[in-house]
Structures are given as C-alpha cells and as structure tokens.
Motif scaffolding. Structure first.
Motif, PDB file in Angstrom:
ATOM      1  N   GLU A  28       0.811  -1.213   0.000  1.00 42.74           N
ATOM      2  CA  GLU A  28       0.000   0.000   0.000  1.00 42.74           C
ATOM      3  C   GLU A  28       0.847   1.268   0.000  1.00 42.74           C
ATOM      4  N   GLY A  29       1.869   1.315   0.863  1.00 42.23           N
ATOM      5  CA  GLY A  29       2.690   2.513   0.940  1.00 42.23           C
ATOM      6  C   GLY A  29       3.578   2.717  -0.262  1.00 42.23           C
ATOM      7  N   LEU A  30       3.947   1.627  -0.931  1.00 43.15           N
ATOM      8  CA  LEU A  30       4.830   1.719  -2.092  1.00 43.15           C
ATOM      9  C   LEU A  30       4.088   2.135  -3.350  1.00 43.15           C
ATOM     10  N   GLY A  31       2.911   1.587  -3.544  1.00 44.95           N
ATOM     11  CA  GLY A  31       2.166   1.870  -4.762  1.00 44.95           C
ATOM     12  C   GLY A  31       2.728   1.194  -5.991  1.00 44.95           C
ATOM     13  N   ALA A  32       3.441   0.066  -5.796  1.00 44.89           N
ATOM     14  CA  ALA A  32       3.972  -0.690  -6.935  1.00 44.89           C
ATOM     15  C   ALA A  32       2.847  -1.466  -7.606  1.00 44.89           C
ATOM     16  N   THR A  33       3.088  -1.894  -8.835  1.00 46.39           N
ATOM     17  CA  THR A  33       2.083  -2.634  -9.598  1.00 46.39           C
ATOM     18  C   THR A  33       2.314  -4.130  -9.459  1.00 46.39           C
ATOM     19  N   PRO A  34       1.380  -4.858  -8.822  1.00 40.57           N
ATOM     20  CA  PRO A  34       1.544  -6.315  -8.704  1.00 40.57           C
ATOM     21  C   PRO A  34       1.652  -6.955 -10.080  1.00 40.57           C
ATOM     22  N   GLY A  35       2.575  -7.900 -10.189  1.00 44.52           N
ATOM     23  CA  GLY A  35       2.800  -8.567 -11.463  1.00 44.52           C
ATOM     24  C   GLY A  35       3.808  -7.871 -12.339  1.00 44.52           C
ATOM     25  N   GLU A  36       4.073  -6.591 -12.058  1.00 46.75           N
ATOM     26  CA  GLU A  36       5.068  -5.843 -12.824  1.00 46.75           C
ATOM     27  C   GLU A  36       6.306  -5.545 -11.992  1.00 46.75           C
ATOM     28  N   HIS A  37       6.087  -5.089 -10.748  1.00 44.24           N
ATOM     29  CA  HIS A  37       7.219  -4.742  -9.884  1.00 44.24           C
ATOM     30  C   HIS A  37       7.425  -5.762  -8.761  1.00 44.24           C
ATOM     31  N   LEU A  38       6.385  -6.491  -8.394  1.00 42.65           N
ATOM     32  CA  LEU A  38       6.435  -7.471  -7.308  1.00 42.65           C
ATOM     33  C   LEU A  38       5.223  -8.376  -7.419  1.00 42.65           C
ATOM     34  N   LEU A  39       5.158  -9.371  -6.538  1.00 39.79           N
ATOM     35  CA  LEU A  39       3.981 -10.234  -6.439  1.00 39.79           C
ATOM     36  C   LEU A  39       3.312  -9.987  -5.102  1.00 39.79           C
ATOM     37  N   THR A  40       1.987 -10.039  -5.070  1.00 37.86           N
ATOM     38  CA  THR A  40       1.250  -9.893  -3.821  1.00 37.86           C
ATOM     39  C   THR A  40       0.347 -11.097  -3.613  1.00 37.86           C
ATOM     40  N   ALA A  41       0.167 -11.450  -2.345  1.00 32.58           N
ATOM     41  CA  ALA A  41      -0.713 -12.565  -1.966  1.00 32.58           C
ATOM     42  C   ALA A  41      -1.096 -12.367  -0.509  1.00 32.58           C
ATOM     43  N   ASP A  42      -2.318 -12.770  -0.152  1.00 29.75           N
ATOM     44  CA  ASP A  42      -2.822 -12.473   1.189  1.00 29.75           C
ATOM     45  C   ASP A  42      -3.251 -13.685   1.994  1.00 29.75           C
ATOM     46  N   THR A  43      -3.308 -14.863   1.403  1.00 29.84           N
ATOM     47  CA  THR A  43      -3.605 -16.072   2.164  1.00 29.84           C
ATOM     48  C   THR A  43      -2.357 -16.940   2.200  1.00 29.84           C
ATOM     49  N   PRO A  44      -2.233 -17.803   3.214  1.00 29.68           N
ATOM     50  CA  PRO A  44      -1.037 -18.659   3.260  1.00 29.68           C
ATOM     51  C   PRO A  44      -0.823 -19.464   1.988  1.00 29.68           C
ATOM     52  N   GLY A  45      -1.900 -20.031   1.438  1.00 30.56           N
ATOM     53  CA  GLY A  45      -1.769 -20.831   0.235  1.00 30.56           C
ATOM     54  C   GLY A  45      -1.313 -20.012  -0.962  1.00 30.56           C
ATOM     55  N   ASP A  46      -1.921 -18.833  -1.136  1.00 32.21           N
ATOM     56  CA  ASP A  46      -1.553 -17.978  -2.263  1.00 32.21           C
ATOM     57  C   ASP A  46      -0.130 -17.445  -2.108  1.00 32.21           C
ATOM     58  N   PHE A  47       0.240 -17.109  -0.875  1.00 32.44           N
ATOM     59  CA  PHE A  47       1.585 -16.581  -0.638  1.00 32.44           C
ATOM     60  C   PHE A  47       2.627 -17.654  -0.956  1.00 32.44           C
ATOM     61  N   ALA A  48       2.385 -18.870  -0.465  1.00 32.44           N
ATOM     62  CA  ALA A  48       3.311 -19.968  -0.740  1.00 32.44           C
ATOM     63  C   ALA A  48       3.412 -20.232  -2.240  1.00 32.44           C
ATOM     64  N   ALA A  49       2.284 -20.198  -2.926  1.00 31.84           N
ATOM     65  CA  ALA A  49       2.297 -20.442  -4.368  1.00 31.84           C
ATOM     66  C   ALA A  49       3.116 -19.378  -5.098  1.00 31.84           C
ATOM     67  N   ALA A  50       3.004 -18.119  -4.659  1.00 26.81           N
ATOM     68  CA  ALA A  50       3.768 -17.042  -5.287  1.00 26.81           C
ATOM     69  C   ALA A  50       5.267 -17.219  -5.041  1.00 26.81           C
ATOM     70  N   VAL A  51       5.635 -17.634  -3.832  1.00 26.82           N
ATOM     71  CA  VAL A  51       7.047 -17.870  -3.518  1.00 26.82           C
ATOM     72  C   VAL A  51       7.592 -19.019  -4.371  1.00 26.82           C
ATOM     73  N   VAL A  52       6.845 -20.098  -4.444  1.00 25.28           N
ATOM     74  CA  VAL A  52       7.277 -21.249  -5.245  1.00 25.28           C
ATOM     75  C   VAL A  52       7.426 -20.851  -6.710  1.00 25.28           C
ATOM     76  N   ARG A  53       6.497 -20.046  -7.185  1.00 28.09           N
ATOM     77  CA  ARG A  53       6.562 -19.579  -8.580  1.00 28.09           C
ATOM     78  C   ARG A  53       7.871 -18.823  -8.831  1.00 28.09           C
ATOM     79  N   LEU A  54       8.249 -17.940  -7.908  1.00 25.44           N
ATOM     80  CA  LEU A  54       9.500 -17.200  -8.062  1.00 25.44           C
ATOM     81  C   LEU A  54      10.711 -18.131  -8.019  1.00 25.44           C
ATOM     82  N   LEU A  55      10.696 -19.076  -7.089  1.00 25.52           N
ATOM     83  CA  LEU A  55      11.843 -19.971  -6.953  1.00 25.52           C
ATOM     84  C   LEU A  55      12.050 -20.818  -8.196  1.00 25.52           C
ATOM     85  N   ARG A  56      10.977 -21.105  -8.908  1.00 19.50           N
ATOM     86  CA  ARG A  56      11.067 -21.996 -10.072  1.00 19.50           C
ATOM     87  C   ARG A  56      11.243 -21.257 -11.397  1.00 19.50           C
ATOM     88  N   ASP A  57      11.071 -19.945 -11.395  1.00 19.74           N
ATOM     89  CA  ASP A  57      11.056 -19.204 -12.667  1.00 19.74           C
ATOM     90  C   ASP A  57      12.124 -18.114 -12.647  1.00 19.74           C
TER      91      ASP A  57
END
Length: 395
Positions: free
Chosen positions: A319-348
C-alpha cells in the motif's frame, strides 16, 4: 534557517531500522544548507555515533533512553519517553531563535505544545490508527479483541489531537495522506518520498539461483515479529513441500525469544543484527514480506526493490509503495496464495529477473535519496515563507 529537529531515534547511516537510516540522509542533506539543532534520544552504545554527528550540527541535545523490557508497563514507559522529549523541545523553543520545528514520528508529538514560537512540521513515519485496526482484526478471543478495540479507539483520539498541533504533516505514502485527511480535512498534509536506505553500489547484480529466501526487519516491532512467525507457521511448510531445498534467513536486530526459536525449524536461520544488509539482498533468490500489520512505507520492501531482489508481499505491504503487482512485485494475502507465489518465483528465473529489474527502476525513479532530500527542503522553505507572510500580515 535555524531548525530545531526532534527525533526519538538517533540518525545513523547504519541504523538497525529504516527510519534511522532515512533520518541520517535527511539531517545530512538539510544541515548542509541550514543550521540544524538536533534533540534526540540516545540508547546504550550510541554515544560515539551521537558525538560523530556534532560537527555537522549547530547544536546537539540528547536524552538517554534504555528500551524497557517487555511487560505490562512497557508501552507506558516508552510513551513517557516521547513526552519527555516533547517537553524538552518546548523548553528549547521558548528560548527563541528557531525558524522551524521539525518533529519525527507522530508519537513524539505527545509532549509538544500547540501554538509554539515556530511553525511546526511533523514527518509521520507511520499513520497509527490503521496498524491498530490491523491488530484488532488479528486479535483472537473476547478479552484480546476488547483490549485491541480499546487500544484502537484510544490511538484514533490521540492521533487526531497530536496532528492538530502541527502546521504541516508529511506522510511517507499517499495512502497515509488520504487516511489522515479523511479523518480531519482541516489538516495540511503532504507526502515525503522515503529515501532508499541501501547502498546500491554494494549490491552486485547477478543471477539469483538456488532457493534462498530473505526477511529483514527490526525485531522490536510487533508487526515484524507477527509477519515472520506467520510465515514460518503457515507459509514456509507449504513452500518446502514443493521446494524442499528452500531456506529462509531472518535478519534483524534484537530478535525476541519467539523469533530466535524459529531457527530450530528446518531450513531457517536467525542472524540478529548484521553490519551490512547489502550482501543479504544481493544473494537472496527472493524477498518475502508477509506483513499483516502495516502503516507508512515498509523500508524493507523498498530496499529489496532497490537491490533488484524479487519480492512477494501482501496487499498491505504494497500500500505505501504503490507498486504494480505482477510488474514490480507479487502480492498474496492467504497462506496458500503466498506460498504459491514464492514457489513460482523460486522456479522461474526469467520472472525473478524481470520483476527484479523493474523493481529496481521503480525504486530509483520514485525513492532516490536526492529526490527525498530536495522534497524536504521545499517543504521547509514553504513553511518558513508561510510563517513570514503570516507575521507580516499580522503586523
């Protein structure tokens, strides 16, 4: 101009928290143009750092402060130290000779008298009501929720009263600016870009291989403790189920026992304070920032972006940064979604590179040190001019 600068934290380029590092940049930039008198708390072991500041200052006044141990009276004792700092500022202002009162952190306004002899500007590092409401949302059990609700309401009233003492308030994000104005439209509120606290020259760009996760945060802040405990309990096991070699390094001064115990978990290292953060950002495969309590701007996220380190954070963390999710970073708010985003980064690797480079460009464009110092200079000049006009029109 003669500026009385009041801060609960000593400005230090190597401070253990982002606020102290930003303060060092603001004070250094301002003191090169104006006479700055600094009133600040000094914690054990900071005497030499305080003395090193004196040559660039017109004056230095310190109050010794030892952070109280955790317990039922901790918050009251910290609040009392803010009030003492404010009363000391009032005494210095009463002597005259200052063109501007510059105050860091909303809490410091507790003891500041309204309508002083110099126009007053406050840098609100964290808007306080929103984090208090986040704590209410996370509270479990009737007693905990009642306590969190009472705290939220008390903070709301206190913040309103403090803000009305100041002629100008600078938040560190547009989101916080809108929050303050929504509650009191008579306030004068602007945004001060938060300066990158990282020495980018010490972060060597390169391939981010492996599966090294990084979290950085000052561990005296409950928001950081909550974030990393939540990550280790609810997210990291899911990540390691997909990427067994994933490792997490937790960096931050003064980790409490509950954080130190996390090092007993598979793949987790807790470092405590480190002399330099740059090497950790440089070798991390990805930065995780699972903030559930947030206000202001997360300096950890900004530093990671400046280092070109790909980030997974929460909606609150962005919120304070105002970055664009998917362009500058990834955002996720549930444990499952957050883990999936981390795994996606580690594999790609391609995704890591793309996010990291765009994050670096975003941070440089919006949060450069020179840009921040220049913005603060404009605010000081505008406040001094407005005060001079008021005095002439009233003469």
């Amino acid at each position: 101009m003669n500026i009385l600068w009041v801060s609960p934290f000593l400005p230090k380029a190597d401070a253990a928290h982002a606020g102290g590092r930003a303060l060092a940049q603001w004070v250094q930039g301002t003191a090169a143009r104006h006479a700055v008198t600094l009133l600040t708390r000094v914690e054990p072991g900071e005497g030499a750092a305080a003395a090193a500041l004196e040559p660039q200052l017109a004056g230095l006044h310190v109050q010794e402060f030892r952070r109280p141990a955790a317990g039922p009276l901790q918050a009251a004792r910290i609040a009392a130290s803010y009030a003492r700092l404010g009363r000391a500022a009032n005494r210095l202002l009463a002597g005259g000779g200052f063109d501007i009162l510059h105050v860091e952190y909303l809490e410091t306004g507790l003891g500041i008298a309204a309508g002083g002899r110099a126009p007053a500007l406050m840098v609100a590092h964290d808007e306080l009501t929103r984090p208090a409401h986040h704590r209410l949302q996370l509270a479990r059990g009737a007693r905990a929720r009642l306590g969190a609700w009472l705290y939220w309401r008390a903070v709301d009233r206190l913040e309103r009263r403090i803000c009305r003492k100041f002629d100008r308030i600078l938040t560190l994000s547009e989101h916080d600016r809108r929050t303050l104005l929504a509650r009191d439209g008579d306030l004068s509120v602007g945004v001060l870009p938060f300066p990158i606290g990282l020495d980018r020259a010490r972060v060597t760009p390169g391939a981010r291989g492996g599966a090294e996760l990084l979290f950085v945060g000052a561990m005296h802040r409950d928001a950081n403790v909550d974030a990393i405990r939540h990550f280790c309990d609810a997210v990291l096991p899911r990540v390691r189920a997909e990427v067994p070699e994933a490792r997490l390094t937790i960096v931050g001064a003064d980790p409490p026992a509950e954080v130190r115990r996390l090092a007993a978990s598979p793949g987790v290292q807790v470092t405590g304070f480190v002399e330099a953060l740059e090497p950790y950002y440089a070798r991390a495969t990805a930065f995780v920032s699972p903030l559930r309590i947030a206000g202001g701007i997360p300096g950890k996220n900004l530093d990671a972006m400046a280092a070109g380190c790909p980030i997974v954070t929460t909606t609150l963390g962005n919120e304070g940064l105002g970055a664009t999710p998917g362009e500058h970073l990834l955002t996720a708010d549930t444990p499952g979604d957050f883990a999936a985003a981390v795994v996606r980064l580690l594999r790609d690797a391609a995704l890591r590179h793309r996010l990291g480079e765009r994050a670096r460009e975003f941070a440089r464009a919006r949060f450069d040190v020179e840009t921040s110092v220049a913005a603060l200079e404009r605010e000081h000049q505008a406040l001094a001019r407005a005060s001079a006009l008021t005095r002439r029109s009233g003469a």
